[in-house]
Design an enzyme around this catalytic site. Structure first.
Site, short mmCIF file in Angstrom:
data_model
loop_
_atom_site.label_atom_id
_atom_site.label_comp_id
_atom_site.label_asym_id
_atom_site.label_seq_id
_atom_site.Cartn_x
_atom_site.Cartn_y
_atom_site.Cartn_z
N ARG A 127 3.17 -9.30 -12.40
CA ARG A 127 2.59 -9.06 -10.85
C ARG A 127 1.37 -7.85 -10.88
O ARG A 127 0.44 -7.99 -10.28
CB ARG A 127 3.70 -8.80 -9.90
CG ARG A 127 2.82 -8.80 -8.50
CD ARG A 127 4.01 -8.41 -7.37
NE ARG A 127 4.47 -7.07 -7.15
CZ ARG A 127 5.38 -6.56 -6.27
NH1 ARG A 127 6.03 -7.65 -5.55
NH2 ARG A 127 5.76 -5.62 -6.13
N ARG A 133 -1.73 -3.89 -8.42
CA ARG A 133 -1.08 -2.81 -7.58
C ARG A 133 -0.86 -1.79 -8.38
O ARG A 133 -0.02 -1.90 -9.39
CB ARG A 133 0.13 -3.70 -7.12
CG ARG A 133 0.44 -3.54 -5.59
CD ARG A 133 1.90 -3.94 -5.12
NE ARG A 133 2.87 -3.26 -4.89
CZ ARG A 133 3.89 -3.27 -4.39
NH1 ARG A 133 4.22 -4.46 -3.53
NH2 ARG A 133 4.80 -2.29 -4.30
N ARG A 144 11.36 2.33 -9.83
CA ARG A 144 11.56 1.84 -8.54
C ARG A 144 13.01 1.16 -8.70
O ARG A 144 13.55 0.94 -7.58
CB ARG A 144 10.57 1.14 -8.15
CG ARG A 144 9.24 1.83 -7.56
CD ARG A 144 8.07 1.07 -7.45
NE ARG A 144 8.28 -0.23 -6.68
CZ ARG A 144 7.42 -1.39 -7.14
NH1 ARG A 144 6.80 -1.30 -8.19
NH2 ARG A 144 7.86 -2.45 -6.37
P1 AMP Z 1 7.23 -2.13 -1.35
O1 AMP Z 1 6.06 -2.89 -1.31
O2 AMP Z 1 8.57 -2.39 -0.25
O3 AMP Z 1 8.19 -2.00 -2.82
O4 AMP Z 1 7.23 -0.56 -0.97
C1 AMP Z 1 6.17 0.40 -1.87
C2 AMP Z 1 6.40 1.77 -1.85
O5 AMP Z 1 6.60 2.26 -0.54
C3 AMP Z 1 7.81 2.38 -2.37
O6 AMP Z 1 7.85 2.35 -3.89
C4 AMP Z 1 8.08 3.46 -1.49
O7 AMP Z 1 7.20 4.53 -2.38
C5 AMP Z 1 7.36 3.11 -0.35
N1 AMP Z 1 8.22 2.41 0.76
C6 AMP Z 1 8.37 1.56 1.39
N2 AMP Z 1 9.35 1.21 2.18
C7 AMP Z 1 9.96 2.50 2.11
C8 AMP Z 1 11.15 3.19 2.80
N3 AMP Z 1 11.93 2.08 3.72
N4 AMP Z 1 11.50 4.25 2.55
C9 AMP Z 1 10.65 5.14 1.80
N5 AMP Z 1 9.91 4.48 0.86
C10 AMP Z 1 9.17 3.45 1.30
#
Ligand code: AMP
Length: 186
Positions: A127, A133, A144
């Protein structure tokens, strides 16, 4: 209908989320998407969040809770919503419970998509190459994943205790997985 969709990075939450919200006419609230928009707009929230996101770490709970408390009170949330990527820590889950109580909402289902970790890392590397990204490099992806198992997976127990948790096998074709989720929701 109010749903929380959980699962490790790369399991296909975003794709499934889009299909579910279309089906039920509810809105899709992805905190990752919201935060990326804040970063793109160079807002105060975006400036605070960027360094955590780039490192594959979680943005501080307080920032997420303030952001979601505001978001969930907006008019478009009245028809129902699917939370994608939130809550991600026990503190966020407890904070969300307080917010929901205050606005008289309750969660109907927590769907957890499950999958094998090696498969997920491979998917994310792919991806990253396709989408560019910035947090989809192998090193950040592994970070992550680790954050997920350490900080987010305890939520499974949290929601199991509340009888809200439904685990769904996240391996298979997109439609197969959607059908498994719909079997739970319908
Ligand atoms: P995602 O697209 O859901 O993988 O989110 C990308 C990044 O955004 C994550 O790796 C975190 O750095 C931040 N992020 C998204 N949602 C949260 C959350 N609920 N709490 C803390 N960080 C978040």
């Amino acid at each position: 209908m109010r749903i929380i969709l959980m699962g490790p990075p790369g399991v296909g939450k975003g794709t499934q989320a889009n299909r579910i919200v279309d089906k039920f006419g509810i809105i899709h609230l992805s905190t990752g998407d919201i935060l990326r928009a804040e970063v793109g707009g160079n807002t105060d929230v975006g400036k605070k969040a960027k360094k955590f996101m780039d490192a594959g770490q979680l943005v501080p709970d307080e920032l997420l809770l303030n952001m979601m408390e505001n978001r969930l009170q907006q008019k478009d949330c009245k028809k129902g919503y699917l939370l994608d990527g939130f809550p991600r820590t026990i503190t966020q889950a407890e904070g969300l419970e307080l917010i929901l109580k205050k606005i008289n909402h309750s969660i109907n289902y927590v769907i957890s998509l499950t999958a094998d970790e090696t498969e997920l890392v491979n998917r994310l590397v792919l991806r990253g190459k396709e989408s560019g990204r910035s947090d989809d490099t192998e090193e950040v992806i592994k970070e992550r994943q680790q954050v997920y198992w350490e900080l987010t997976s305890p939520l499974l127990e949290f929601y199991r205790e509340r009888n809200l948790l439904f685990e769904v096998n996240g391996l298979g074709t997109i439609s197969e997985i959607t059908n498994r989720i719909l079997n739970v929701l319908e």
